[in-house]
Design an enzyme around this catalytic site. Structure first.
Site, PDB file in Angstrom:
ATOM      1  N   TYR A 145      61.500  14.766  53.543  1.00 39.79           N
ATOM      2  CA  TYR A 145      61.123  15.971  52.828  1.00 39.79           C
ATOM      3  C   TYR A 145      60.940  17.233  53.677  1.00 39.79           C
ATOM      4  O   TYR A 145      61.470  18.162  53.520  1.00 39.79           O
ATOM      5  CB  TYR A 145      59.821  15.555  52.117  1.00 39.79           C
ATOM      6  CG  TYR A 145      59.168  16.621  51.252  1.00 39.79           C
ATOM      7  CD1 TYR A 145      59.994  17.032  49.950  1.00 39.79           C
ATOM      8  CD2 TYR A 145      58.274  17.640  51.469  1.00 39.79           C
ATOM      9  CE1 TYR A 145      59.586  17.927  49.140  1.00 39.79           C
ATOM     10  CE2 TYR A 145      57.750  18.361  50.589  1.00 39.79           C
ATOM     11  CZ  TYR A 145      58.551  18.693  49.343  1.00 39.79           C
ATOM     12  OH  TYR A 145      57.788  19.669  48.417  1.00 39.79           O
ATOM     13  N   ARG A 186      49.416  12.165  43.700  1.00 43.47           N
ATOM     14  CA  ARG A 186      48.789  13.392  44.466  1.00 43.47           C
ATOM     15  C   ARG A 186      47.471  13.160  44.300  1.00 43.47           C
ATOM     16  O   ARG A 186      46.953  12.681  43.336  1.00 43.47           O
ATOM     17  CB  ARG A 186      49.260  14.577  44.164  1.00 43.47           C
ATOM     18  CG  ARG A 186      50.815  14.828  44.471  1.00 43.47           C
ATOM     19  CD  ARG A 186      50.762  16.528  44.325  1.00 43.47           C
ATOM     20  NE  ARG A 186      52.073  16.573  43.479  1.00 43.47           N
ATOM     21  CZ  ARG A 186      53.220  17.224  43.511  1.00 43.47           C
ATOM     22  NH1 ARG A 186      53.436  17.901  44.433  1.00 43.47           N
ATOM     23  NH2 ARG A 186      54.144  17.354  42.495  1.00 43.47           N
ATOM     24  N   GLY A 207      38.331  10.621  54.267  1.00 44.01           N
ATOM     25  CA  GLY A 207      38.268  11.876  53.324  1.00 44.01           C
ATOM     26  C   GLY A 207      37.947  13.181  53.961  1.00 44.01           C
ATOM     27  O   GLY A 207      37.557  14.302  53.126  1.00 44.01           O
ATOM     28  N   GLN A 209      39.997  14.803  56.018  1.00 44.90           N
ATOM     29  CA  GLN A 209      41.076  15.755  56.049  1.00 44.90           C
ATOM     30  C   GLN A 209      40.994  16.873  54.778  1.00 44.90           C
ATOM     31  O   GLN A 209      40.381  16.743  53.905  1.00 44.90           O
ATOM     32  CB  GLN A 209      42.532  14.915  55.906  1.00 44.90           C
ATOM     33  CG  GLN A 209      42.768  14.372  54.505  1.00 44.90           C
ATOM     34  CD  GLN A 209      42.252  12.855  54.334  1.00 44.90           C
ATOM     35  OE1 GLN A 209      41.126  12.592  54.587  1.00 44.90           O
ATOM     36  NE2 GLN A 209      43.108  11.911  53.737  1.00 44.90           N
ATOM     37  N   ARG A 211      42.789  19.952  52.345  1.00 49.51           N
ATOM     38  CA  ARG A 211      43.924  20.621  51.581  1.00 49.51           C
ATOM     39  C   ARG A 211      43.198  21.995  51.026  1.00 49.51           C
ATOM     40  O   ARG A 211      42.121  22.144  50.838  1.00 49.51           O
ATOM     41  CB  ARG A 211      44.265  19.942  50.536  1.00 49.51           C
ATOM     42  CG  ARG A 211      44.940  18.645  51.148  1.00 49.51           C
ATOM     43  CD  ARG A 211      46.508  18.592  51.905  1.00 49.51           C
ATOM     44  NE  ARG A 211      47.147  17.599  52.158  1.00 49.51           N
ATOM     45  CZ  ARG A 211      46.898  17.044  53.391  1.00 49.51           C
ATOM     46  NH1 ARG A 211      45.849  17.342  54.096  1.00 49.51           N
ATOM     47  NH2 ARG A 211      47.587  15.803  53.920  1.00 49.51           N
ATOM     48  N   ARG A 277      44.919  21.321  56.158  1.00 48.28           N
ATOM     49  CA  ARG A 277      46.144  22.575  55.848  1.00 48.28           C
ATOM     50  C   ARG A 277      45.370  23.676  54.971  1.00 48.28           C
ATOM     51  O   ARG A 277      44.655  23.412  54.332  1.00 48.28           O
ATOM     52  CB  ARG A 277      47.014  21.594  55.019  1.00 48.28           C
ATOM     53  CG  ARG A 277      48.150  22.922  54.498  1.00 48.28           C
ATOM     54  CD  ARG A 277      49.066  21.870  53.379  1.00 48.28           C
ATOM     55  NE  ARG A 277      49.835  20.819  53.996  1.00 48.28           N
ATOM     56  CZ  ARG A 277      50.275  19.956  53.348  1.00 48.28           C
ATOM     57  NH1 ARG A 277      50.178  19.621  52.110  1.00 48.28           N
ATOM     58  NH2 ARG A 277      50.911  18.898  54.152  1.00 48.28           N
TER      59      ARG A 277
HETATM   60  N1  UDP Z   1      45.010  11.176  48.999  1.00 45.66           N
HETATM   61  C1  UDP Z   1      43.814  10.318  48.773  1.00 45.66           C
HETATM   62  N2  UDP Z   1      44.189   9.741  47.712  1.00 45.66           N
HETATM   63  C2  UDP Z   1      44.782   9.741  46.706  1.00 45.66           C
HETATM   64  C3  UDP Z   1      46.079  10.693  47.039  1.00 45.66           C
HETATM   65  C4  UDP Z   1      46.162  11.389  48.152  1.00 45.66           C
HETATM   66  O1  UDP Z   1      43.055  10.387  49.396  1.00 45.66           O
HETATM   67  O2  UDP Z   1      44.744   9.012  45.606  1.00 45.66           O
HETATM   68  C5  UDP Z   1      45.063  12.028  50.225  1.00 45.66           C
HETATM   69  C6  UDP Z   1      46.509  12.180  51.123  1.00 45.66           C
HETATM   70  O3  UDP Z   1      46.480  10.909  52.021  1.00 45.66           O
HETATM   71  C7  UDP Z   1      46.480  13.342  51.599  1.00 45.66           C
HETATM   72  C8  UDP Z   1      45.693  14.178  50.627  1.00 45.66           C
HETATM   73  O4  UDP Z   1      44.923  13.314  49.823  1.00 45.66           O
HETATM   74  O5  UDP Z   1      45.601  13.333  53.028  1.00 45.66           O
HETATM   75  C9  UDP Z   1      46.743  15.084  49.899  1.00 45.66           C
HETATM   76  O6  UDP Z   1      47.704  14.226  49.369  1.00 45.66           O
HETATM   77  P1  UDP Z   1      48.804  14.580  48.386  1.00 45.66           P
HETATM   78  O7  UDP Z   1      49.532  13.643  48.000  1.00 45.66           O
HETATM   79  O8  UDP Z   1      47.968  15.313  47.197  1.00 45.66           O
HETATM   80  O9  UDP Z   1      49.524  15.821  49.090  1.00 45.66           O
HETATM   81  P2  UDP Z   1      49.894  16.185  50.504  1.00 45.66           P
HETATM   82  O10 UDP Z   1      49.149  17.409  50.609  1.00 45.66           O
HETATM   83  O11 UDP Z   1      49.807  14.990  51.319  1.00 45.66           O
HETATM   84  O12 UDP Z   1      51.601  16.510  50.480  1.00 45.66           O
END
Ligand code: UDP
Length: 313
Positions: A145, A186, A207, A209, A211, A277
């Site tokens: 991706y 997601r 947890g 990390q 976003r 991020r």
């Molecule tokens: N994540 C999580 N639990 C879930 C789904 C995702 O902890 O059930 C975490 C994933 O590992 C990442 C963040 O949430 O650190 C965002 O993941 P997502 O798949 O939404 O999008 P990404 O930003 O990674 O593309």
């Protein structure tokens, strides 16, 4: 105007379609329904200014009518979907973009590409401005991706330089809202659906990390502004909400919406999962006059309602 949305049956595409169709444009949706869903657009099917074309963007496209603008979205976008068939994902990014660009040239259409914050990889610069070149692992499980989108961006700029094509490149950060798939894996969709189903929320890693989550209604406005901006805006533009949350903070937000104490279950962190991020949106603010207006705590309300109705159908 005649507007084509590739990947228009997906989460972003169908929300964009709903908005553009209200402006009385003629909307052509092109989708192979790999991750998009026709039901997202079922309320448009009877409209005179709506056409659905089932087509795999990896193959060249033909549409008889004139096309003025193209929003090129087609690509599986959630890690679960884009990693399930990584070769398909790379082909969709690269061959799909090549086909769209040749089609745009043939129609003399303006074309906007939805790239991604994934071009920054696991970033060493925070927040991420468009000038940051990124830190992508080219051989990891996200590379299909990340590198696919990076290659597609380069194709867009080469078509501009070689053929003078009118292009726009948006880099989308995490987006959520109604019309997301409940099974797209997601974090927002998983957490809300797990909370509704009364099962523990799956946190990958510890947890901490982060976003930054943008509501789809804000994003759609940003995409339209970028598409309709002047030819001076040639560089990629970040579109996202700069309010940054750790996943543990996201759990708290969902607890408030669902009015219950939620259990969590910690699972392994996937390879190359970005630790932080957050978009730098100075360019979008200054050049497009765009910034998100929907706070996460507000945006989660309609998203929760949407999933509640989906799961209880
Ligand atoms: N994540 C999580 N639990 C879930 C789904 C995702 O902890 O059930 C975490 C994933 O590992 C990442 C963040 O949430 O650190 C965002 O993941 P997502 O798949 O939404 O999008 P990404 O930003 O990674 O593309």
């Amino acid at each position: 105007m005649n507007i084509l949305i590739t990947g228009g049956a997906g989460f972003v595409g169908s929300n964009l379609c709903n908005n553009l169709i209200q402006d009385q444009h003629h909307i052509f949706i092109l989708d192979n329904l790999h991750s998009g869903r026709k039901e997202n657009l079922s309320h448009c099917e009877h409209l005179k200014n709506f056409n659905f074309i089932e087509h795999d963007i990896r193959n060249p496209l033909t549409i008889e009518e004139d096309i003025d603008q193209i929003y090129h979205l087609a690509c599986p976008a959630s890690p679960k979907f884009y990693q399930s068939d990584p070769i398909y994902t790379t082909e969709t990014c690269v061959l799909g973009s090549l086909n769209v660009l040749n089609f745009a040239l043939q129609k003399n259409a303006k074309v906007l590409f939805t790239s991604t914050s994934e071009v920054y990889g696991d970033p060493e610069v925070h927040p991420q401005p468009e000038s940051y070149k990124g830190s992508v692992n080219p051989t990891g499980i996200r590379a299909c991706y990340d590198e696919g989108k990076r290659c597609a961006e380069s194709l867009f700029y080469d078509f501009h330089r070689m053929h003078g094509l009118d292009i726009k490149v948006a880099r989308l950060f995490n987006t959520y809202g109604p019309l997301m798939r409940s099974d797209d894996g997601r974090v927002v969709s998983n957490f809300i659906c797990q909370s509704i189903s009364e099962i523990p929320l799956t946190i990958y890693g510890d947890g901490t990390q982060t976003r930054s989550f943008c509501h789809i209604d804000d994003l759609v406005i940003g995409l339209k502004k970028l598409m309709n901006s002047g030819s001076d805006i040639l560089y990629p533009v970040n579109l996202g909400n700069p309010d940054e949350f750790s996943l543990l903070e996201l759990v708290k937000e969902i607890e408030k919406i669902s009015s219950k104490k939620l259990e969590v279950e910690f699972q392994l962190l996937p390879m190359d999962d970005p630790k932080i991020r957050k978009p730098d949106i100075q360019l979008a603010k200054i050049k497009l006059g765009w910034e998100p207006s929907i706070k996460l705590s507000d945006g989660l309300i309609d998203t929760y309602e949407y999933f509640f109705n989906q799961l209880n159908r």
